[in-house]
Design a protein around this motif. Sequence first.
Motif, PDB file in Angstrom:
ATOM      1  N   HIS A  70      39.579  40.505  34.596  1.00 50.04           N
ATOM      2  CA  HIS A  70      39.484  39.078  34.913  1.00 50.04           C
ATOM      3  C   HIS A  70      40.842  38.537  35.357  1.00 50.04           C
ATOM      4  N   LYS A  71      41.904  38.931  34.654  1.00 50.15           N
ATOM      5  CA  LYS A  71      43.237  38.439  34.997  1.00 50.15           C
ATOM      6  C   LYS A  71      43.660  38.882  36.398  1.00 50.15           C
ATOM      7  N   SER A  73      42.030  39.125  39.061  1.00 52.44           N
ATOM      8  CA  SER A  73      41.430  38.364  40.153  1.00 52.44           C
ATOM      9  C   SER A  73      41.910  36.910  40.206  1.00 52.44           C
ATOM     10  N   CYS A  74      42.708  36.489  39.263  1.00 48.80           N
ATOM     11  CA  CYS A  74      43.159  35.099  39.182  1.00 48.80           C
ATOM     12  C   CYS A  74      44.575  34.934  39.750  1.00 48.80           C
ATOM     13  N   MET A  75      44.783  33.876  40.527  1.00 45.08           N
ATOM     14  CA  MET A  75      46.119  33.500  41.024  1.00 45.08           C
ATOM     15  C   MET A  75      46.825  34.667  41.719  1.00 45.08           C
ATOM     16  N   ARG A  76      46.118  35.404  42.543  1.00 42.52           N
ATOM     17  CA  ARG A  76      46.669  36.623  43.141  1.00 42.52           C
ATOM     18  C   ARG A  76      47.864  36.342  44.050  1.00 42.52           C
ATOM     19  N   SER A 212      48.990  28.411  36.260  1.00 40.50           N
ATOM     20  CA  SER A 212      47.678  28.202  35.645  1.00 40.50           C
ATOM     21  C   SER A 212      47.689  28.467  34.148  1.00 40.50           C
TER      22      SER A 212
END
Length: 257
Positions: A70-71, A73-76, A212
């Motif tokens: 999950h991490k 895919s976030c704020m790439r 984030s």
Amino acid sequence: MLPVERRRKMAHIIKSQGAVNTRELAEILGISIMTVRRDLKVLEEQNLLEITWGGAVPVGFEAHDIPRSHKASCMRQAKTDIARAACGFIEDDAFIALDAGTTTLELARLLPSLPISRLSVVTPDLEIALILSGHAHIEVFLTGGRVDPVSRACNDVDVMKYLRRIRTTMAFVGINVWEAEHGVTTSSSEKMHRKAQLMESADKSILLVDSSKYAKFSPWRVAGVEDFYRIITDGGLPAGARQQLEAAGASLLYAGS
């Protein structure tokens, strides 16, 4: 509002949100922080919650880590920008530590292309070790120890023993939550000790963290924001947060801005 009604509402807020700090409770209920602390003590005695550092959680609450998938895919884009900015602190023939995490992983991907002839890297992160081990000019040291299935990193007492025996020029630390008041925190005592030892074993430490993750905290404190040589984050950090961090002594570098 009568004290019993106020405490009932406070218990409901904590149960529904999972974890709330004393300042938030004071603002929500329109009472002083001292009153919040007294009410929390009463509720804890009634076994309705557990008091933690800076606030309270429901009975039996566990601050679980976020799955790596999950991490990732976030704020790439922010993570890539932060990693590029971090490259500017890496010198030829340095011995650096890369903490486990998706932002430090982005940094690891950039290391082989840097204009340096030799680099040594120690890491508890399996994926980072695999990426770097295929390059002749990069010497890789894996801390060893039990592998945590969530973070895919070594995370036990053996890691601590290994890190205490080395000295690095720079440690790049990753984290899931951070805040000016509570500093850098994490979800378990094992991770807290590992990250703190990474910092202790380094001449300087740099925190790599995107915006984030700000204004959140977990039970285990790693360090204050002022304890890092630099904090590299992205330009999405609100102006109020920047002021809070600077007032707390943080040295901030905004990547991609």
